[in-house]
Design an enzyme around this catalytic site. Structure first.
Site, PDB file in Angstrom:
ATOM      1  N   ARG A 230       0.954  -1.300   0.098  1.00  0.00           N
ATOM      2  CA  ARG A 230      -0.092  -0.029   0.028  1.00  0.00           C
ATOM      3  C   ARG A 230       0.861   1.293   0.274  1.00  0.00           C
ATOM      4  NH1 ARG A 230      -3.676  -2.779  -1.664  1.00  0.00           N
ATOM      5  NH2 ARG A 230      -5.509  -3.185  -0.917  1.00  0.00           N
ATOM      6  N   GLU A 259      -2.717   7.692  -4.700  1.00  0.00           N
ATOM      7  CA  GLU A 259      -3.187   6.961  -5.888  1.00  0.00           C
ATOM      8  C   GLU A 259      -4.488   7.182  -6.107  1.00  0.00           C
ATOM      9  OE1 GLU A 259      -1.648   2.928  -4.821  1.00  0.00           O
ATOM     10  OE2 GLU A 259      -3.949   2.221  -5.412  1.00  0.00           O
ATOM     11  N   HIS A 291      -0.785   0.077  -9.687  1.00  0.00           N
ATOM     12  CA  HIS A 291      -1.439  -1.029  -8.602  1.00  0.00           C
ATOM     13  C   HIS A 291      -1.823  -2.018  -9.562  1.00  0.00           C
ATOM     14  CE1 HIS A 291      -3.311  -1.179  -4.811  1.00  0.00           C
ATOM     15  NE2 HIS A 291      -3.534  -2.443  -4.971  1.00  0.00           N
TER      16      HIS A 291
HETATM   17  P1  NAD Z   1      -1.465 -11.384   4.908  1.00  0.00           P
HETATM   18  O1  NAD Z   1      -2.760 -10.763   5.815  1.00  0.00           O
HETATM   19  O2  NAD Z   1      -1.475 -12.390   4.644  1.00  0.00           O
HETATM   20  O3  NAD Z   1      -0.060 -10.958   5.354  1.00  0.00           O
HETATM   21  C1  NAD Z   1       0.353  -9.798   5.973  1.00  0.00           C
HETATM   22  C2  NAD Z   1       1.283  -9.799   6.972  1.00  0.00           C
HETATM   23  O4  NAD Z   1       1.848  -8.735   7.425  1.00  0.00           O
HETATM   24  C3  NAD Z   1       1.163 -10.761   8.271  1.00  0.00           C
HETATM   25  O5  NAD Z   1       2.158 -11.815   8.505  1.00  0.00           O
HETATM   26  C4  NAD Z   1       1.222  -9.657   9.251  1.00  0.00           C
HETATM   27  O6  NAD Z   1       1.405 -10.149  10.701  1.00  0.00           O
HETATM   28  C5  NAD Z   1       2.263  -8.731   8.806  1.00  0.00           C
HETATM   29  N1  NAD Z   1       2.160  -7.440   9.609  1.00  0.00           N
HETATM   30  C6  NAD Z   1       1.277  -6.915  10.246  1.00  0.00           C
HETATM   31  N2  NAD Z   1       1.768  -5.876  10.834  1.00  0.00           N
HETATM   32  C7  NAD Z   1       3.346  -5.486  10.229  1.00  0.00           C
HETATM   33  C8  NAD Z   1       3.899  -4.806  10.852  1.00  0.00           C
HETATM   34  N3  NAD Z   1       3.851  -3.573  11.523  1.00  0.00           N
HETATM   35  N4  NAD Z   1       5.238  -4.982  10.185  1.00  0.00           N
HETATM   36  C9  NAD Z   1       5.491  -5.845   9.252  1.00  0.00           C
HETATM   37  N5  NAD Z   1       4.669  -7.010   9.340  1.00  0.00           N
HETATM   38  C10 NAD Z   1       3.420  -6.846   9.553  1.00  0.00           C
HETATM   39  O7  NAD Z   1      -1.780 -10.127   3.824  1.00  0.00           O
HETATM   40  P2  NAD Z   1      -1.067 -10.717   2.042  1.00  0.00           P
HETATM   41  O8  NAD Z   1      -2.113 -11.345   1.441  1.00  0.00           O
HETATM   42  O9  NAD Z   1       0.424 -11.248   2.111  1.00  0.00           O
HETATM   43  O10 NAD Z   1      -0.907  -9.172   1.536  1.00  0.00           O
HETATM   44  C11 NAD Z   1      -0.217  -8.142   2.054  1.00  0.00           C
HETATM   45  C12 NAD Z   1      -0.574  -6.871   1.370  1.00  0.00           C
HETATM   46  O11 NAD Z   1      -0.356  -6.898   0.090  1.00  0.00           O
HETATM   47  C13 NAD Z   1      -1.998  -6.389   1.731  1.00  0.00           C
HETATM   48  O12 NAD Z   1      -2.523  -5.945   2.779  1.00  0.00           O
HETATM   49  C14 NAD Z   1      -2.391  -5.356   0.521  1.00  0.00           C
HETATM   50  O13 NAD Z   1      -2.033  -4.052   1.006  1.00  0.00           O
HETATM   51  C15 NAD Z   1      -1.293  -5.887  -0.514  1.00  0.00           C
HETATM   52  N6  NAD Z   1      -1.722  -6.292  -1.710  1.00  0.00           N
HETATM   53  C16 NAD Z   1      -1.473  -5.568  -3.138  1.00  0.00           C
HETATM   54  C17 NAD Z   1      -1.896  -5.952  -4.071  1.00  0.00           C
HETATM   55  C18 NAD Z   1      -1.478  -5.342  -5.453  1.00  0.00           C
HETATM   56  O14 NAD Z   1      -2.045  -5.701  -6.600  1.00  0.00           O
HETATM   57  N7  NAD Z   1      -0.211  -4.445  -5.427  1.00  0.00           N
HETATM   58  C19 NAD Z   1      -2.775  -7.124  -4.091  1.00  0.00           C
HETATM   59  C20 NAD Z   1      -3.101  -7.867  -2.906  1.00  0.00           C
HETATM   60  C21 NAD Z   1      -2.673  -7.374  -1.865  1.00  0.00           C
END
Ligand code: NAD
Length: 325
Positions: A230, A259, A291
């Site tokens: 994000r 964005e 994105h």
């Molecule tokens: P997820 O919930 O499986 O994993 C997120 C991880 O981040 C968890 O292990 C959590 O413990 C950890 N976390 C929480 N707070 C934290 C902190 N302060 N420091 C470090 N780690 C922390 O989520 P995911 O499916 O792996 O997705 C991650 C992110 O990717 C989503 O939140 C979303 O913002 C982003 N995303 C982007 C796209 C894209 O098209 N660019 C698509 C999907 C998701």
């Protein structure tokens, strides 16, 4: 069950149209983003379906509730764009927690390899028949230290891909996963030791501006930074300052803190008013994309199917598999 889809593009219909018929849902696709002015389009619907940059405020939630809408279907994983607290006891919020972590991880790796080997610049050069390779020197990924921030689904998929490069992997997550073959360290240590930093944590109050002046000052010189999570994980002013100070060898941004209203749209005829975004696009070592980490046909199909499953659960008033509380 009637669902109004906000902010739809032609590619959204490809999977949602046939699947909505399969699930017996009435769907209406509107191009407008979901906003205070357009929320009235939800009238008569049982649910609305929104995407990452549709900001759903408390007052919009009240209006939806008054119109008899039962739920918000997020066709994405992140939910930082919805006032979840305001929806309590009014609307059910359902998301797609996992559709294809590999799609986003593969994209993060694509961005890394692009900014490192400068193929984005080589592409435009050779189209102009400029065959000089001066300025396109890259580095090997092999043997480097990669810091993965957030080891959830996407972080883990990224780690799996990175293993093929024979790199040392450091990770930071407040909830470490002991099953992973990585070395968990503090965020500070990760910033100090990594040659490459890739962000895979959600945007929360704790992670907003995780990359700021202080954390950038901890990083090695010539570090690579990739953000497919994000935009607001990175403070843009601090990033620009770091780029001007030649801190970064390369930066890949698939997301940007401001964005909304720009990404996913064709704004090529407009005057760019966002000076930070305009500035960021001028650095030769910064790759910005709109994105699109999620944007594979496998991921779109999985998003559509999970959203329809969520809608079916909403129609039955639960129980809910993917509720955001
Ligand atoms: P997820 O919930 O499986 O994993 C997120 C991880 O981040 C968890 O292990 C959590 O413990 C950890 N976390 C929480 N707070 C934290 C902190 N302060 N420091 C470090 N780690 C922390 O989520 P995911 O499916 O792996 O997705 C991650 C992110 O990717 C989503 O939140 C979303 O913002 C982003 N995303 C982007 C796209 C894209 O098209 N660019 C698509 C999907 C998701």
């Amino acid at each position: 069950m009637k669902i109004v889809f906000f902010g739809t593009k032609p590619y959204d219909r490809v999977w949602f149209e046939p699947l909505s018929k399969e699930y017996g849902m009435e769907v209406e696709f509107v191009e407008s983003k979901c906003a205070e002015k357009s929320i009235i389009l939800a009238k008569g619907a049982d649910a609305i379906c929104v995407f990452v940059n549709d900001k759903i405020t408390a007052s919009m939630i009240d209006k939806l509730y008054e119109m008899g809408v039962k739920g918000i279907l997020l066709r994405c994983a992140g939910f930082n764009n919805v006032d979840v607290k305001a929806a309590k006891d009014k609307l059910v919020i359902l998301r797609v927690p996992s559709y294809s972590p590999e799609a986003v991880a593969e994209y993060a790796l694509t961005m890394l390899l692009t900014v490192n080997r400068k193929t984005h610049r080589a592409y435009t050069r050779t189209r102009d028949f400029n065959m000089s390779i001066q300025g396109l020197l890259g580095t090997n990924i092999q043997g480097k230290c990669v810091g993965v921030v957030g080891t959830g689904k996407i972080g883990q998929a990224m780690i799996k891909l990175l293993k093929g490069f024979s790199v040392e992997i450091l990770a930071y997550d407040p909830y470490p996963n002991e099953k992973l073959d990585v070395t968990y360290v503090s965020l500070e240590e990760l910033m100090k030791k990594s040659d490459i930093i890739t962000l895979h944590c959600p945007l929360t109050e704790d992670t907003k501006y995780l990359i700021n002046k202080d954390t950038i000052s901890l990083m090695k010189d010539n570090v690579y930074l990739i953000n497919t999570s994000r935009g607001a994980l990175i403070e843009s002013n601090a990033l620009i300052e770091g780029l001007l100070n030649k801190k970064f060898a390369g930066v890949g941004l698939d997301v940007y803190e401001e964005e909304a209203g720009v990404f996913f749209e064709d704004r090529s005829d407009d005057i760019i008013t966002d000076e930070n975004l305009a500035r960021l696009t001028t650095f030769p070592n910064v790759l910005i994309t709109s994105h699109m980490g999620f944007f594979t046909s496998e991921a779109l199909e999985a998003i559509a199917r999970c959203t329809m499953e969520n809608a079916a659960e909403l129609e039955k008033n639960g129980p809910y598999t993917n509720e955001v509380k």
